[in-house]
Design a protein around this motif. Structure first.
Motif, PDB file in Angstrom:
ATOM      1  N   SER A 137      36.292  85.557  32.113  1.00 11.86           N
ATOM      2  CA  SER A 137      35.955  85.495  30.692  1.00 11.86           C
ATOM      3  C   SER A 137      36.930  86.362  29.914  1.00 11.86           C
ATOM      4  CB  SER A 137      34.531  85.999  30.448  1.00 11.86           C
ATOM      5  OG  SER A 137      33.589  85.202  31.148  1.00 11.86           O
ATOM      6  N   VAL A 138      37.178  85.959  28.674  1.00 13.30           N
ATOM      7  CA  VAL A 138      38.029  86.732  27.768  1.00 13.30           C
ATOM      8  C   VAL A 138      37.151  87.348  26.692  1.00 13.30           C
ATOM      9  CG1 VAL A 138      39.907  86.651  26.092  1.00 13.30           C
ATOM     10  CG2 VAL A 138      40.077  85.348  28.225  1.00 13.30           C
ATOM     11  N   VAL A 139      37.314  88.652  26.528  1.00 15.65           N
ATOM     12  CA  VAL A 139      36.516  89.411  25.568  1.00 15.65           C
ATOM     13  C   VAL A 139      37.394  89.770  24.381  1.00 15.65           C
ATOM     14  CG1 VAL A 139      35.189  91.535  25.206  1.00 15.65           C
ATOM     15  CG2 VAL A 139      35.106  90.347  27.427  1.00 15.65           C
ATOM     16  N   ILE A 140      36.870  89.570  23.167  1.00 18.69           N
ATOM     17  CA  ILE A 140      37.548  90.047  21.961  1.00 18.69           C
ATOM     18  C   ILE A 140      36.981  91.439  21.672  1.00 18.69           C
ATOM     19  CG2 ILE A 140      35.924  88.779  20.500  1.00 18.69           C
ATOM     20  CD1 ILE A 140      38.189  88.558  18.421  1.00 18.69           C
ATOM     21  N   PRO A 141      37.792  92.482  21.802  1.00 17.96           N
ATOM     22  CA  PRO A 141      37.272  93.844  21.693  1.00 17.96           C
ATOM     23  C   PRO A 141      37.231  94.348  20.260  1.00 17.96           C
ATOM     24  CG  PRO A 141      39.570  93.914  22.322  1.00 17.96           C
ATOM     25  CD  PRO A 141      39.214  92.448  22.203  1.00 17.96           C
ATOM     26  N   LEU A 142      36.686  95.545  20.095  1.00 21.42           N
ATOM     27  CA  LEU A 142      36.714  96.180  18.777  1.00 21.42           C
ATOM     28  C   LEU A 142      38.144  96.359  18.295  1.00 21.42           C
ATOM     29  CD1 LEU A 142      33.970  98.955  19.129  1.00 21.42           C
ATOM     30  CD2 LEU A 142      33.735  96.662  18.160  1.00 21.42           C
ATOM     31  N   LEU A 143      39.091  96.497  19.238  1.00 18.20           N
ATOM     32  CA  LEU A 143      40.506  96.635  18.878  1.00 18.20           C
ATOM     33  C   LEU A 143      41.139  95.272  18.635  1.00 18.20           C
ATOM     34  CD1 LEU A 143      41.764  99.442  21.298  1.00 18.20           C
ATOM     35  CD2 LEU A 143      40.614  99.642  19.089  1.00 18.20           C
ATOM     36  N   ASN A 144      40.532  94.506  17.764  1.00 18.53           N
ATOM     37  CA  ASN A 144      41.052  93.208  17.357  1.00 18.53           C
ATOM     38  C   ASN A 144      40.688  93.037  15.886  1.00 18.53           C
ATOM     39  OD1 ASN A 144      41.258  90.301  16.829  1.00 18.53           O
ATOM     40  ND2 ASN A 144      41.536  90.086  19.036  1.00 18.53           N
ATOM     41  N   VAL A 145      41.697  92.816  15.046  1.00 18.03           N
ATOM     42  CA  VAL A 145      41.462  92.791  13.600  1.00 18.03           C
ATOM     43  C   VAL A 145      40.563  91.627  13.177  1.00 18.03           C
ATOM     44  CG1 VAL A 145      43.600  94.017  13.070  1.00 18.03           C
ATOM     45  CG2 VAL A 145      43.621  91.510  13.234  1.00 18.03           C
ATOM     46  N   LYS A 146      40.357  90.658  14.062  1.00 19.75           N
ATOM     47  CA  LYS A 146      39.512  89.511  13.719  1.00 19.75           C
ATOM     48  C   LYS A 146      38.022  89.800  13.891  1.00 19.75           C
ATOM     49  CE  LYS A 146      43.000  86.106  15.156  1.00 19.75           C
ATOM     50  NZ  LYS A 146      43.303  85.008  16.103  1.00 19.75           N
ATOM     51  N   LEU A 147      37.703  90.851  14.644  1.00 20.95           N
ATOM     52  CA  LEU A 147      36.299  91.110  14.982  1.00 20.95           C
ATOM     53  C   LEU A 147      35.658  92.082  13.997  1.00 20.95           C
ATOM     54  CD1 LEU A 147      33.995  90.665  17.046  1.00 20.95           C
ATOM     55  CD2 LEU A 147      34.799  92.737  18.215  1.00 20.95           C
ATOM     56  N   LYS A 148      34.427  91.751  13.602  1.00 20.98           N
ATOM     57  CA  LYS A 148      33.612  92.656  12.798  1.00 20.98           C
ATOM     58  C   LYS A 148      32.233  92.760  13.440  1.00 20.98           C
ATOM     59  CE  LYS A 148      35.859  92.042   8.300  1.00 20.98           C
ATOM     60  NZ  LYS A 148      35.664  91.762   6.855  1.00 20.98           N
ATOM     61  N   VAL A 149      31.731  93.985  13.538  1.00 22.50           N
ATOM     62  CA  VAL A 149      30.437  94.240  14.170  1.00 22.50           C
ATOM     63  C   VAL A 149      29.555  94.990  13.186  1.00 22.50           C
ATOM     64  CG1 VAL A 149      29.251  95.385  16.086  1.00 22.50           C
ATOM     65  CG2 VAL A 149      31.465  94.284  16.477  1.00 22.50           C
ATOM     66  N   SER A 150      28.326  94.531  13.047  1.00 20.96           N
ATOM     67  CA  SER A 150      27.384  95.186  12.148  1.00 20.96           C
ATOM     68  C   SER A 150      26.893  96.489  12.776  1.00 20.96           C
ATOM     69  CB  SER A 150      26.193  94.261  11.869  1.00 20.96           C
ATOM     70  OG  SER A 150      25.252  94.899  11.030  1.00 20.96           O
TER      71      SER A 150
ATOM     72  N   TYR B 260      21.127 102.304   6.569  1.00 21.73           N
ATOM     73  CA  TYR B 260      22.381 102.032   5.881  1.00 21.73           C
ATOM     74  C   TYR B 260      23.370 101.427   6.876  1.00 21.73           C
ATOM     75  CZ  TYR B 260      20.347 105.148   2.419  1.00 21.73           C
ATOM     76  OH  TYR B 260      19.501 105.739   1.493  1.00 21.73           O
ATOM     77  N   PHE B 261      23.802 100.216   6.599  1.00 22.02           N
ATOM     78  CA  PHE B 261      24.669  99.527   7.547  1.00 22.02           C
ATOM     79  C   PHE B 261      25.897  98.974   6.841  1.00 22.02           C
ATOM     80  CE2 PHE B 261      22.093  96.194   5.770  1.00 22.02           C
ATOM     81  CZ  PHE B 261      22.935  95.086   5.711  1.00 22.02           C
ATOM     82  N   GLY B 262      26.906  98.640   7.640  1.00 22.66           N
ATOM     83  CA  GLY B 262      28.132  98.037   7.138  1.00 22.66           C
ATOM     84  C   GLY B 262      28.819  97.276   8.259  1.00 22.66           C
ATOM     85  N   ALA B 263      30.043  96.817   7.999  1.00 25.31           N
ATOM     86  CA  ALA B 263      30.798  96.027   8.970  1.00 25.31           C
ATOM     87  C   ALA B 263      31.909  96.892   9.571  1.00 25.31           C
ATOM     88  CB  ALA B 263      31.396  94.787   8.318  1.00 25.31           C
ATOM     89  N   LEU B 264      31.874  97.069  10.868  1.00 26.21           N
ATOM     90  CA  LEU B 264      32.892  97.845  11.566  1.00 26.21           C
ATOM     91  C   LEU B 264      34.061  96.931  11.930  1.00 26.21           C
ATOM     92  CD1 LEU B 264      33.298 100.752  13.034  1.00 26.21           C
ATOM     93  CD2 LEU B 264      32.943  99.397  15.100  1.00 26.21           C
ATOM     94  N   SER B 265      35.278  97.361  11.619  1.00 24.72           N
ATOM     95  CA  SER B 265      36.468  96.586  11.963  1.00 24.72           C
ATOM     96  C   SER B 265      37.614  97.539  12.267  1.00 24.72           C
ATOM     97  CB  SER B 265      36.853  95.627  10.831  1.00 24.72           C
ATOM     98  OG  SER B 265      37.154  96.356   9.646  1.00 24.72           O
ATOM     99  N   TRP B 266      38.602  97.016  12.919  1.00 22.31           N
ATOM    100  CA  TRP B 266      39.794  97.793  13.292  1.00 22.31           C
ATOM    101  C   TRP B 266      40.963  97.340  12.428  1.00 22.31           C
ATOM    102  CZ3 TRP B 266      44.159  96.647  16.891  1.00 22.31           C
ATOM    103  CH2 TRP B 266      44.851  97.804  17.290  1.00 22.31           C
ATOM    104  N   LYS B 267      41.805  98.277  12.010  1.00 20.31           N
ATOM    105  CA  LYS B 267      42.933  97.950  11.134  1.00 20.31           C
ATOM    106  C   LYS B 267      44.275  98.063  11.836  1.00 20.31           C
ATOM    107  CE  LYS B 267      40.471  99.372   6.954  1.00 20.31           C
ATOM    108  NZ  LYS B 267      40.495 100.233   5.740  1.00 20.31           N
ATOM    109  N   GLY B 268      44.253  98.197  13.153  1.00 26.67           N
ATOM    110  CA  GLY B 268      45.490  98.358  13.899  1.00 26.67           C
ATOM    111  C   GLY B 268      45.847  99.830  14.025  1.00 26.67           C
TER     112      GLY B 268
ATOM    113  N   SER C 261      22.198  90.984  14.541  1.00 28.92           N
ATOM    114  CA  SER C 261      22.902  89.832  15.118  1.00 28.92           C
ATOM    115  C   SER C 261      22.243  89.513  16.443  1.00 28.92           C
ATOM    116  CB  SER C 261      24.397  90.132  15.314  1.00 28.92           C
ATOM    117  OG  SER C 261      24.592  90.997  16.414  1.00 28.92           O
ATOM    118  N   THR C 262      22.666  88.418  17.043  1.00 27.46           N
ATOM    119  CA  THR C 262      22.112  88.044  18.349  1.00 27.46           C
ATOM    120  C   THR C 262      22.980  88.559  19.497  1.00 27.46           C
ATOM    121  OG1 THR C 262      23.337  85.953  18.355  1.00 27.46           O
ATOM    122  CG2 THR C 262      21.127  85.929  17.389  1.00 27.46           C
TER     123      THR C 262
END
Length: 286
Positions: free
Chosen positions: A166-179, A187-195, A224-225
């Motif tokens: 399987s291929v995992v898209i990690p937090l270190l990928n600018v396409k991924l956002k995690v709540s 208080y919540f927001g969207a976590l993302s990586w900027k490189g 999320s699920t």
């Protein structure tokens, strides 16, 4: 016949020499011992030379046998390492990932989630779009949109799977956002990586009235699920106002060391399909 007649004087000479040596051997003890010693020396050298020659030609076969044995031993070592890794993961409680004072405790979360051990077989951290390959696939029950964690914290989400990998898209990928949210708050927001630095990500869209401090713990929101609520993500390193001043941007020191990934767990949400179906049903009325 003509050849024998032509060489008869040489044949007579050889016969006479042989008779002379035979008489000398039988009638003189000293010469007999010398002949025996010389014969043993010659035979010994011939035997040694022939043995060395045989060993040389047999070397390739011996090397092949040794390589086969070495390969077999290496395969056994790899198998034992995998068994040890699986056993270590099964013994790991992940208490440091499921924070004790989360809004939903790990024990209740585990009623709806199961965890499958996996090992990293490929990893990258130097690109904007990084990926991780693990040694579990659809034959093991892995499918897309499953969460992945390490013993330190959240890693990413399964992107695709075949029967074995399987291929995992990690937090270190600018396409991924995690709540994510600040622990013990809503208080919540969207976590993302900027490189750039693999140790930091950014939690965007935190309301300006939200309460937090540097050093506060950031966990998954559960909105999320993919991930259950309360999984460790990192801690607040610094923060700043976003452009419109209505939201904060938090710089998060990630709990997971992505440069040293090895043993992972894949999260199976038993209710994921049911939640997807009801949410899709609701969207049909939009």
């Amino acid at each position: 016949m003509a050849f024998i007649v032509a060489q008869r004087h040489w044949l007579v000479f050889v016969v006479c020499e042989m008779l002379s040596l035979l008489l000398l051997y039988h009638n003189n003890v000293y010469q007999r011992n010398m002949i025996l010693s010389s014969a043993q020396f010659v035979v010994g050298n011939i035997t040694y030379a022939s043995g060395s020659l045989y060993s040389y030609f047999d070397l390739r076969k011996s090397n092949r046998i040794l390589l086969e044995r070495a390969g077999s031993m290496e395969a056994e070592i790899l198998y034992l390492r995998q068994q040890l890794s699986d056993a270590r993961l099964q013994l790991t409680t992940y208490d440091n990932v499921f924070l004790k004072d989360s809004l939903i405790a790990a024990d209740s979360v585990n009623l709806n989630y199961t965890f499958m051990s996996a090992s990293v077989v490929n990893n990258s951290t130097s690109h904007l779009n990084n990926y991780i390959t693990i040694n579990r696939g659809s034959a093991d029950g892995v499918r897309s949109d499953m969460g992945v964690i390490s013993p330190q914290g959240v890693v990413g989400i399964v992107m695709t799977a075949n029967s074995r990998f399987s291929v995992v898209i990690p937090l270190l990928n600018v396409k991924l956002k995690v709540s994510c949210k600040v622990k013990n708050t809503n208080y919540f927001g969207a976590l993302s990586w900027k490189g750039g630095d693999a140790a930091f990500a950014y939690l965007e869209d935190m309301p300006s009235h939200s309460v937090f401090e540097i050093g506060d713990t950031i966990v998954t929101s559960g909105y999320s699920t993919v991930f259950p609520p309360g999984l460790l993500v990192g801690v607040v390193d610094s923060y700043d106002k976003q452009h419109d001043d209505n939201f904060y941007s938090l710089k998060i020191k990630l709990a997971t060391d992505f440069n040293a990934l090895d043993a992972l767990c894949v999260i199976d949400n038993h209710n994921q399909q049911s939640q997807h179906e009801i949410e899709q049903e609701a969207r049909r009325y939009d």
